[in-house]
Scaffold this motif. Structure first.
Motif, PDB file in Angstrom:
ATOM      1  N   VAL A  41       4.942  -7.619  -1.307  1.00 27.89           N
ATOM      2  CA  VAL A  41       4.196  -6.538  -1.953  1.00 27.89           C
ATOM      3  C   VAL A  41       2.909  -7.102  -2.546  1.00 27.89           C
ATOM      4  O   VAL A  41       2.859  -8.265  -2.960  1.00 27.89           O
ATOM      5  CB  VAL A  41       5.052  -5.878  -3.064  1.00 27.89           C
ATOM      6  N   ALA A  42       1.860  -6.287  -2.537  1.00 32.19           N
ATOM      7  CA  ALA A  42       0.595  -6.661  -3.162  1.00 32.19           C
ATOM      8  C   ALA A  42       0.466  -5.940  -4.498  1.00 32.19           C
ATOM      9  O   ALA A  42       0.929  -4.808  -4.641  1.00 32.19           O
ATOM     10  CB  ALA A  42      -0.571  -6.303  -2.255  1.00 32.19           C
ATOM     11  N   THR A  43      -0.162  -6.598  -5.452  1.00 34.69           N
ATOM     12  CA  THR A  43      -0.368  -5.997  -6.761  1.00 34.69           C
ATOM     13  C   THR A  43      -1.846  -6.086  -7.123  1.00 34.69           C
ATOM     14  O   THR A  43      -2.589  -6.882  -6.531  1.00 34.69           O
ATOM     15  CB  THR A  43       0.461  -6.717  -7.843  1.00 34.69           C
ATOM     16  N   PRO A  44      -2.301  -5.296  -8.078  1.00 29.33           N
ATOM     17  CA  PRO A  44      -3.726  -5.306  -8.434  1.00 29.33           C
ATOM     18  C   PRO A  44      -4.118  -6.415  -9.398  1.00 29.33           C
ATOM     19  O   PRO A  44      -5.278  -6.514  -9.779  1.00 29.33           O
ATOM     20  CB  PRO A  44      -3.922  -3.930  -9.085  1.00 29.33           C
ATOM     21  N   GLN A  45      -3.184  -7.260  -9.809  1.00 23.72           N
ATOM     22  CA  GLN A  45      -3.485  -8.266 -10.830  1.00 23.72           C
ATOM     23  C   GLN A  45      -3.981  -9.583 -10.235  1.00 23.72           C
ATOM     24  O   GLN A  45      -3.411 -10.639 -10.495  1.00 23.72           O
ATOM     25  CB  GLN A  45      -2.248  -8.519 -11.709  1.00 23.72           C
ATOM     26  N   GLY A  46      -4.985  -9.552  -9.400  1.00 20.37           N
ATOM     27  CA  GLY A  46      -5.594 -10.775  -8.900  1.00 20.37           C
ATOM     28  C   GLY A  46      -4.696 -11.634  -8.047  1.00 20.37           C
ATOM     29  O   GLY A  46      -4.775 -12.859  -8.087  1.00 20.37           O
ATOM     30  N   SER A  47      -3.820 -10.995  -7.257  1.00 23.86           N
ATOM     31  CA  SER A  47      -2.866 -11.774  -6.465  1.00 23.86           C
ATOM     32  C   SER A  47      -3.070 -11.610  -4.963  1.00 23.86           C
ATOM     33  O   SER A  47      -2.228 -12.010  -4.187  1.00 23.86           O
ATOM     34  CB  SER A  47      -1.435 -11.341  -6.817  1.00 23.86           C
ATOM     35  N   GLY A  48      -4.184 -11.007  -4.544  1.00 25.00           N
ATOM     36  CA  GLY A  48      -4.355 -10.706  -3.127  1.00 25.00           C
ATOM     37  C   GLY A  48      -4.242 -11.915  -2.222  1.00 25.00           C
ATOM     38  O   GLY A  48      -3.484 -11.912  -1.251  1.00 25.00           O
ATOM     39  N   SER A  49      -4.981 -12.972  -2.538  1.00 22.13           N
ATOM     40  CA  SER A  49      -4.966 -14.172  -1.709  1.00 22.13           C
ATOM     41  C   SER A  49      -3.598 -14.847  -1.736  1.00 22.13           C
ATOM     42  O   SER A  49      -3.065 -15.264  -0.701  1.00 22.13           O
ATOM     43  CB  SER A  49      -6.044 -15.137  -2.203  1.00 22.13           C
ATOM     44  N   TYR A  50      -3.020 -14.955  -2.917  1.00 26.19           N
ATOM     45  CA  TYR A  50      -1.696 -15.569  -3.061  1.00 26.19           C
ATOM     46  C   TYR A  50      -0.651 -14.777  -2.277  1.00 26.19           C
ATOM     47  O   TYR A  50       0.207 -15.351  -1.600  1.00 26.19           O
ATOM     48  CB  TYR A  50      -1.335 -15.618  -4.544  1.00 26.19           C
ATOM     49  N   SER A  51      -0.715 -13.455  -2.355  1.00 23.11           N
ATOM     50  CA  SER A  51       0.248 -12.607  -1.658  1.00 23.11           C
ATOM     51  C   SER A  51       0.153 -12.795  -0.149  1.00 23.11           C
ATOM     52  O   SER A  51       1.172 -12.885   0.540  1.00 23.11           O
ATOM     53  CB  SER A  51       0.017 -11.145  -2.030  1.00 23.11           C
ATOM     54  N   VAL A  52      -1.062 -12.865   0.371  1.00 27.85           N
ATOM     55  CA  VAL A  52      -1.241 -13.102   1.808  1.00 27.85           C
ATOM     56  C   VAL A  52      -0.633 -14.442   2.209  1.00 27.85           C
ATOM     57  O   VAL A  52       0.074 -14.555   3.222  1.00 27.85           O
ATOM     58  CB  VAL A  52      -2.742 -13.054   2.168  1.00 27.85           C
TER      59      VAL A  52
END
Length: 238
Positions: free
Chosen positions: A136-147
């Motif tokens: 899951v992606a979250t809006p708290q600055g985790s986009g790159s980490y989530s990918v």
């Protein structure tokens, strides 16, 4: 797999979840634990069964050197990681690449270096510390980490398939947030990192290929088979 009498290697072992893995392995009777870190001089566990070892996920020579020095490993725990907190649309692409190089390619390099040793010993286990953000992606600055964690998750599945029949357990461990230096300053519920080590090693002993450590991970995993709106809210109206 029986932890007692095993020889383990833990990456990122000088602090956080990795440090708790080292302690828990010792408590369960591991014969030897290689405590691997970019700065092994920071490993301060006094137990004589602990051997500090240099290993940097972004330095391939350090990985091959570590594998040459630790050929007796039967349990590999891939815990080391980073969090650039890069966004996908606006931040430097090099930061996104750094997350992927660390979590996907770095972890895969370690597995490729050590898997032949596990095969030669007749089996063992590989543990990859993943994240609820694998799913899951979250809006708290985790986009790159989530990918990066999503890629590492499916890499874990792929390695498991390729090692089928070799008596090697490949386990993925998912959690939302633990109370570690990486999560310092983040306003989110955090579990004790020792719970991650205990749940994972309980799973290793039980032969579990996947461990969901906390309630957020269990919720997100269950929601994946349903409407994505459970995770992301209703669709934007046209």
């Amino acid at each position: 797999m029986n932890i007692a009498g095993s020889t383990a290697l833990v990456t990122g072992a000088n602090r956080g979840i990795g440090r708790h893995f080292v302690d828990e392995l010792l408590a369960r009777g591991a014969r030897k634990v290689y405590a691997a870190a970019r700065r092994p001089e920071l490993v301060d566990t006094p137990d004589p069964r602990v051997t500090p070892l240099h290993l940097d996920l972004l330095n391939e020579k350090s990985i091959t050197d570590a594998a040459a020095a630790a050929q007796d490993v039967t349990l590999l725990i891939n815990n080391a990681g980073i969090a650039t907190r890069a966004g996908l649309l606006t931040d430097d692409l090099d930061e996104i690449r750094r997350d992927l190089e660390t979590h996907l390619f770095g972890t895969l390099r370690v597995i490729r270096a050590f898997a032949p040793h596990l095969v030669a010993h007749g089996g063992g286990a590989i543990v990859n510390i993943l994240s609820v953000l694998s799913w899951v992606a979250t809006p708290q600055g985790s986009g790159s980490y989530s990918v990066a964690k999503a890629a590492e998750w499916n890499m874990t599945n792929g390695v498991r398939v390729e090692l089928a029949g070799r008596q090697i357990l490949v386990q993925g461990v998912h959690l939302a947030a633990a109370d570690t230096d990486m999560m310092a300053g983040q306003d989110a519920p955090k579990i004790d990192p020792v719970d991650v080590a205990r749940a994972s090693l309980d799973g290793v002993q039980a032969g579990a290929i996947e461990v969901l450590v906390d309630d957020p991970s269990r919720f997100v995993k269950a929601a994946l088979s349903g409407d994505p709106a459970q995770l992301y809210g209703p669709p934007v109206a046209n």
